[in-house]
Design an enzyme around this catalytic site. Sequence first.
Site, PDB file in Angstrom:
ATOM      1  N   VAL A   1       0.826  -1.203   0.000  1.00 35.54           N
ATOM      2  CA  VAL A   1       0.000   0.000   0.000  1.00 35.54           C
ATOM      3  C   VAL A   1       0.856   1.247   0.000  1.00 35.54           C
ATOM      4  CG1 VAL A   1      -1.718   1.318   1.301  1.00 35.54           C
ATOM      5  CG2 VAL A   1      -1.931  -1.166   1.110  1.00 35.54           C
TER       6      VAL A   1
ATOM      7  N   THR B   1      -1.464  -3.203   9.795  1.00 36.85           N
ATOM      8  CA  THR B   1      -2.475  -3.340  10.846  1.00 36.85           C
ATOM      9  C   THR B   1      -2.904  -4.805  10.880  1.00 36.85           C
ATOM     10  OG1 THR B   1      -4.209  -2.693   9.269  1.00 36.85           O
ATOM     11  CG2 THR B   1      -3.304  -0.973  10.690  1.00 36.85           C
TER      12      THR B   1
ATOM     13  N   ARG C   1      -5.727  -4.123  -5.222  1.00 38.61           N
ATOM     14  CA  ARG C   1      -5.579  -5.572  -5.310  1.00 38.61           C
ATOM     15  C   ARG C   1      -4.148  -5.899  -5.686  1.00 38.61           C
ATOM     16  NH1 ARG C   1      -9.674  -6.367 -10.006  1.00 38.61           N
ATOM     17  NH2 ARG C   1      -8.577  -4.425 -10.548  1.00 38.61           N
TER      18      ARG C   1
ATOM     19  N   PHE D   1     -15.775 -12.134  -8.652  1.00 40.89           N
ATOM     20  CA  PHE D   1     -15.774 -12.920  -7.421  1.00 40.89           C
ATOM     21  C   PHE D   1     -16.786 -14.068  -7.461  1.00 40.89           C
ATOM     22  CE2 PHE D   1     -13.178  -9.482  -6.235  1.00 40.89           C
ATOM     23  CZ  PHE D   1     -12.454  -9.863  -5.120  1.00 40.89           C
TER      24      PHE D   1
ATOM     25  N   CYS E   1      -5.576  -9.313   3.164  1.00 35.91           N
ATOM     26  CA  CYS E   1      -6.700  -8.452   3.562  1.00 35.91           C
ATOM     27  C   CYS E   1      -7.917  -9.208   4.079  1.00 35.91           C
ATOM     28  CB  CYS E   1      -7.114  -7.565   2.388  1.00 35.91           C
ATOM     29  SG  CYS E   1      -5.869  -6.340   1.944  1.00 35.91           S
TER      30      CYS E   1
ATOM     31  N   LYS F   1      -7.947 -10.969   7.725  1.00 36.04           N
ATOM     32  CA  LYS F   1      -7.859 -10.061   8.877  1.00 36.04           C
ATOM     33  C   LYS F   1      -9.029  -9.078   8.911  1.00 36.04           C
ATOM     34  CE  LYS F   1      -4.820  -6.371   7.052  1.00 36.04           C
ATOM     35  NZ  LYS F   1      -5.686  -5.236   7.390  1.00 36.04           N
TER      36      LYS F   1
ATOM     37  N   ARG G   1       1.004 -14.471   2.465  1.00 38.62           N
ATOM     38  CA  ARG G   1       0.254 -14.201   3.686  1.00 38.62           C
ATOM     39  C   ARG G   1      -1.155 -14.796   3.600  1.00 38.62           C
ATOM     40  NH1 ARG G   1       1.048  -7.817   4.201  1.00 38.62           N
ATOM     41  NH2 ARG G   1       0.980  -8.072   1.931  1.00 38.62           N
TER      42      ARG G   1
END
Length: 436
Positions: A14, A89, A152, A247, A258, A261, A326
């Site tokens: 980001v 975060t 994305r 999707f 993302c 979390k 991740r």
Amino acid sequence: MGAARIVVVGTGYVGLTTGACLASLGHRVTCVDVDAAKVARLSAGRVDILEPGLSELVAHGLTGGTLSFVVRAREVVADADAVFLCVPTPMGAGGAADLRAVEDVVLAIADVLPSGCSVVTKSTVPVGTARRIRALLDRPDVPVVSNPEFLREGTAVSDFLGPDRIVVGSDTPGAAERVAELYAELDAPAVVTDAASAELVKYAANCFLAMKLSYVNSIAELCERFGADIESVTEGMGHDRRIGRSFLKPGPGWGGSCLPKDTSALLRMAESAGFGFGLLDAAIAENLAQRDRVIAKIARAVGGNLADARIGLLGLAFKAGTNDLRDSPALAVASVLCAHGAEVTAYDPAVAGEQPGMLVADSPYRVAKGADVVVVLTEWPEFRRLDWPYMAELMHGDTVVDTRNLLDPRTVLDAGLCWQGIGRPRATVGSATSVS
């Protein structure tokens, strides 16, 4: 607003994308990271992140003098018009977002921020974070603005420069509008609102997408039980403009940096407000169930017992186009296979180095050698172009489990192998099953 002086704290996906793209819009951007070695690499134009177009933007910004990298934020914020917080975060204790990195940065720069400088949260933060930052700053002359990202991995640059919308929120009059002006060069609608609404938008969007993915995986399971084809079902759904086509691809479960979390954080936020978000809770449970179904499908392909089975995996990254591991569903599946005693060999074109319990090969053909089953876990296009007759020669078994429905079943069949997807009819050599 003309060219602004912007400080971006954090140079992950980001932060680096935000800094490089804002510089490309004509602003003067300084990116900050506590990792001195990383700052040195970026200052030399070396980008470690696999992200199309990002290296070129960084190089352009460095050459043009609009982009620079430093280690200490306090030294560069004194004349900033805006400071963007793009620090991690991650999921913390109990599933709530861990805001320690955000708070540490705020406390470190609070006394050196110039009056009128906007502190902008770009990181995904829970509702109420803007209020928390205002209290930590204790600077009524420094507005706090929420400006969530919708990037994305694999398309972050194009997402930033061609966004669906720009969301900006603040409880300080005029502050959100000033930050929105930083994006004036982009042709995108701006949603200007209060801080809490802006903070909630990101969670609402990501959690909706997670629920949509869990839903389509459930429908895929029904397709297998009823003998229907998920591709026909989702095509029929996708023509409905209220639903759309995005999707609606089944897979081994959703993951990445993302969705896991953010779904967990929104659940915790809902609980703190006294609301039981059963729909989201069920989507998370269904995601875990999907991984279990994939493991069961692989186990059946090797005769029911994973112990000592030789399993070849194609893909480890959580999606194609990135090297990010991740919360990768592919890695989660691989870990369970290893835990059950399987001998696992994996290949991913963007992932090198060791992974616990498995061999990471440098070629997809090494994955096939001696394998009882080959499993596609990440939708890399190059897997479609493999020499499947050669893969069949190398394999000990005869089944390909395609958890992304990536391959052409006919190509796999013509190689003398059996193909099994997600929510699609099983295709076996000599069977009358229709494949397309």
